[in-house]
Structures are given as C-alpha cells and as structure tokens.
Design an enzyme around this catalytic site. Structure first.
Site, short mmCIF file in Angstrom:
data_model
loop_
_atom_site.label_atom_id
_atom_site.label_comp_id
_atom_site.label_asym_id
_atom_site.label_seq_id
_atom_site.Cartn_x
_atom_site.Cartn_y
_atom_site.Cartn_z
N GLU A 114 -3.57 -4.83 5.97
CA GLU A 114 -4.70 -5.34 4.94
C GLU A 114 -4.27 -6.64 4.84
O GLU A 114 -5.69 -7.32 4.38
CB GLU A 114 -3.83 -4.46 3.54
CG GLU A 114 -4.68 -4.60 2.49
CD GLU A 114 -4.64 -5.59 1.33
OE1 GLU A 114 -5.60 -5.59 0.41
OE2 GLU A 114 -3.95 -6.58 1.67
N GLU A 115 -3.44 -7.82 4.60
CA GLU A 115 -3.32 -8.98 4.49
C GLU A 115 -4.35 -9.31 5.25
O GLU A 115 -5.03 -10.55 4.85
CB GLU A 115 -1.89 -9.58 4.79
CG GLU A 115 -0.95 -8.38 3.62
CD GLU A 115 -1.15 -8.70 2.28
OE1 GLU A 115 -2.21 -9.53 1.34
OE2 GLU A 115 -0.28 -8.75 0.63
N HIS A 142 2.33 -13.83 -1.98
CA HIS A 142 2.36 -14.05 -1.10
C HIS A 142 2.83 -15.54 -0.98
O HIS A 142 2.95 -16.92 -0.42
CB HIS A 142 1.16 -14.88 -0.91
CG HIS A 142 0.38 -13.72 -0.26
ND1 HIS A 142 -0.92 -13.78 -0.12
CD2 HIS A 142 -0.24 -12.53 -0.64
CE1 HIS A 142 -1.86 -12.70 0.08
NE2 HIS A 142 -0.74 -11.90 -0.14
N ASP A 153 -2.03 -1.33 -5.70
CA ASP A 153 -2.27 -3.61 -5.10
C ASP A 153 -2.65 -3.45 -6.24
O ASP A 153 -2.91 -4.97 -5.72
CB ASP A 153 -2.97 -2.69 -3.56
CG ASP A 153 -2.43 -3.93 -2.89
OD1 ASP A 153 -1.65 -4.30 -3.37
OD2 ASP A 153 -3.75 -4.09 -1.57
N ASP A 185 3.60 -6.80 -2.79
CA ASP A 185 3.10 -6.61 -2.39
C ASP A 185 2.81 -6.21 -0.40
O ASP A 185 2.85 -6.51 0.34
CB ASP A 185 2.26 -7.85 -2.15
CG ASP A 185 0.10 -8.09 -1.77
OD1 ASP A 185 -0.37 -7.16 -1.72
OD2 ASP A 185 -0.16 -8.99 -1.70
N HIS A 244 -0.52 -0.51 1.22
CA HIS A 244 -0.49 -0.95 2.52
C HIS A 244 0.88 -1.62 3.36
O HIS A 244 1.66 -1.79 2.15
CB HIS A 244 -1.63 -2.29 2.87
CG HIS A 244 -1.23 -3.15 1.85
ND1 HIS A 244 -0.12 -4.08 2.22
CD2 HIS A 244 -1.95 -4.06 0.56
CE1 HIS A 244 -0.40 -5.08 1.53
NE2 HIS A 244 -1.40 -4.91 0.24
N ASP A 296 1.75 -3.76 5.48
CA ASP A 296 1.56 -5.44 5.82
C ASP A 296 2.24 -5.97 4.79
O ASP A 296 2.00 -6.47 4.05
CB ASP A 296 1.23 -5.34 7.05
CG ASP A 296 -0.34 -5.59 6.25
OD1 ASP A 296 -0.30 -5.09 5.75
OD2 ASP A 296 -0.63 -7.05 6.36
#
Length: 413
Positions: free
Chosen positions: A175-176, A384, A198, A141, A78, A80
């Site tokens: 995805e997040e 994150h 991932d 990520d 992903h 995003d």
C-alpha cells in the site's frame, strides 16, 4: 489492553518494508513473513475461508450468526511499511501513564518526542503510548489497523451473544508504494462495502481523498567544454531549475491544508546532458486536478517552443500518469456506510472527525474497483518516521468501533 499491546508488538517487530523499485507482488519477500503469520493466527482463532494468494493478499471470513439477511461487510488494512524510513529492527518503547512531558526516544542520539513540537501528544496525557527508540519508524501505519481487525474478530468469536452478519477481512501488501489494491480480488472478497482501518488520530472518519497523479519530466542538454561553451552549451540541470521555479510557490505541501491541492517535487537527478525531475500532483477537486495536469503540459510546451530553434527538437518530455481518484464519487451514492461508522463512534463516546484525506489509501482504489471503502482511524501519529507513536487506548477504541459497526449492520430492519 495488554493483549492488544502484545499483538501489536509482535507485528511491528517483523520488517515488512516495501520497495517501489521492485516489480514483484509483494515488492519484498519479507512482507510474507507477517502475511503468513496472520494466516496462521486467523485459522487458530476460528476464522473460516482463510486464504493467501500468490501475490500475498490475505482474506478470511467470520460467518454470520443471525438468521435474517445482513449485508456482507469487510475490514481492510495493509501490512507493509513505508520505504521512506527504515522499518528494520523496530524496538518499541512503552510509556505508561504519559505525563504530558518530553519523551526521550534515544538518549545516546538525543532524539526526543516533545509536545512542544508535536502538540497532539497532549490529548493523550494519562494514557499508554507506544513509541520508537528513535532509530526506526514504528509501523503503526498500518499494523495498528491489523491489530484492531484481528482483535475485533477474536472478540466477536469469543462473544457470540453479539449479533453480526458475515464479515470479511483483508490484508494487503505494498500500500505504501501505491499498489495495495492493484491485485486485490474484489469479487473474491465478496462484500457490499468495506472500511480501511488506516487513519490517524482517534475519531477520524474519511470518505474523501486527493485525486493523484505522478509526473516525470526529462530535460535534455548539450555538453560542451566550459571554456568554449558560450552559445553552445545547454545545461539540463539549469533548465530543470527554471521549470521548478515556474510552479506556483504557495501550492506546495508545506503551505497547504484541508482541500487545498499542490505540486510536490519528490526527486531530481541529472547531469549537463540529462536531468530527470519527479513530482506528484494532488487535488480534491476533479476540475482543479485536471487543470494542474494541463498546467504541467502547457509549461512543457512553452519550454519546448522557446528552445526548439537552438536545440533542434523537443528539449523536454513530460509524462503525467494518474495514480488514484477521490473516493467521494463512489461513496456518496451509498453514504449510509459512512453514517453507520459515525453512529458506531458516537455510541462509543468517540467524537467523529470527518475530514478529507490529504493522501490516499487502499480504500480509494478499492472504491473505484467496485468496493466502496471509507477510512477509519487506526490511532497512530507521525507516520513514516522516527517520531511515530500510537496510544494504546486509541487501538482499543478502534477495535470497539469495528465490533460496533458489525453489530449495527446486523440490526434487523
């Protein structure tokens, strides 16, 4: 290695933060800046069937170079980044030959990435790390995963002596915020199975994840002048506090690990008249997952029964919605796809770390849409947040794993 560093940095410096409050796909237009760049790069390197649909899903094909029949496989990441921490104006820092000590991310703000707190750092002593500058996340990520897939496809194109079947690649938005697979066209992708790139540290190989649900609980109250409130006022904020206090105290993220599930309060807002509590429910066991959801409803019923006489109606409403399920149920019948990834790692001298995901990936939703999809390490750590980093050597190894999986899958039986 420098080529991978340059590619990764070109991706992470593009802001692709997703937005859970948006109802469009992708949830933010800026995600398309990277999506369109990937389309251009895929075409330039020689991939075929390169497409981007109206929702921002990118797909492409590397055609088979063998004559015998080979399963069509896929690799997915992903593009995003999480809205949990800003991904705007990312300024990556490169730490060569990491010495095992503290890394100053931001001298002015005294932000330090230290192995005394993040012990995983020590396993990368002597390697090249890419970190943040302490003011943003990094975006490994899952832009590390994208870097690895792109680099692997480029390598296979440049080395036709490596035999492989048809390979499909897919890059997803959102995805997040839990929507990465929602509009993914599995039929169009056309694979027997795929792998999401991932995961976190080198060696991770995952085919189990949480069953997940979200709960929104609305508490009602009655506002009365506090000087005359006895026996009349009902403070919804205090009701919400009582409800939260009834949740199992040791079944929270900070006190659980491995296969242990939890309840996690993620938001609360309110006034005397109305308070909203949002929480997430997670468990690997389908039975326990069901029991956790039932617990929330049973607790809600107890509150409503207790307050019905005074309030005159239900004092709270509990809405519980499933989000995704454990991919294990869909992967176990085709477990050879996990064994292929494990074999690829071992042949490359990587120790496989097979463990459950304490979360979810696009792969868990894709598995339930008919595309079995285990998860492989992308190499990053501390996702994150501002302490995120990725060892370049891990990205190199992940790229090699993709190539090796393609090679193993193409071996004539």
């Amino acid at each position: 290695m420098q080529h991978i560093i340059d590619r990764f940095i070109s991706y992470v410096t593009i802001d692709t933060e997703s937005d859970p409050n948006s109802d469009t796909t992708p949830s933010t237009k800026k995600q398309l800046d990277l999506a369109n760049l990937l389309v251009k790069e895929l075409k330039t390197m020689g991939m075929t069937e390169v497409t981007i649909d109206k929702n921002g899903y990118v797909m492409a094909t590397l055609e088979s170079n063998v004559k015998h029949e080979v399963p069509t496989i896929g690799f997915v990441s992903h593009y995003d980044t999480t809205p949990d921490f800003t991904g705007a104006n990312v300024k990556p820092q490169i730490v060569k030959n990491y010495d095992g000590g503290d890394i100053v991310l931001n001298k002015k703000q005294n932000i330090i990435l230290s192995p005394s707190y993040f012990k995983d750092l020590l396993q990368y002593k002597g390697q090249t790390l890419i970190t943040t500058d302490g003011t943003t996340l990094l975006g490994a990520d899952d832009k590390a995963g994208i870097t690895e897939i792109m680099s692997a496809m480029e390598y296979l194109i440049q080395h036709p002596e490596i035999k492989h079947g048809k390979i499909r690649v897919g890059f997803t938005p959102d995805e997040e915020i839990g929507r990465g697979a929602h509009k993914f066209d599995v039929e169009k992708f056309g694979c027997e199975w795929a792998y999401t790139m991932d995961g976190s540290q080198i060696g991770e190989l995952e085919y189990e994840n949480f069953n997940a649900a979200g709960a929104k609980i609305i508490f009602k109250g009655k506002s009365v002048h506090p000087g005359y409130a006895k026996g009349k006022m009902i403070n919804s904020m205090l009701l919400a506090n009582q409800f939260i206090s009834k949740l199992p105290k040791n079944e929270i993220p900070e006190k659980t690990k491995g296969y242990e599930g939890f309840f996690h309060v993620v938001g609360i807002s309110g006034s005397i008249e109305e308070t909203v509590v949002e929480l997430i429910i997670r468990d690997h066991s389908a039975k326990k997952f069901k029991e956790r959801k039932e617990f929330i409803h049973e607790l809600a019923n107890k509150f409503n029964k207790k307050w019905k006489k005074q309030f005159g109606e239900e004092i709270l409403i509990a809405e519980v919605k499933d989000q995704y399920y454990n991919m294990k149920e869909k992967v176990k019948p085709v477990f050879h796809i996990v064994e292929i990834a494990e074999k690829a790692m071992k042949e490359l001298g990587i120790k496989p770390l097979i463990k459950p995901i304490r979360g979810g990936t696009d792969g868990c939703q894709l598995s339930y849409k008919g595309l079995p999809c285990p998860n492989i390490f992308a190499g990053g750590h501390n996702f994150h947040g501002k302490y995120e980093y990725v060892p370049v050597e891990s990205m190199v190894k992940a790229t090699e794993v993709i190539v090796k999986i393609a090679e193993i899958t193409a071996i004539k039986k």
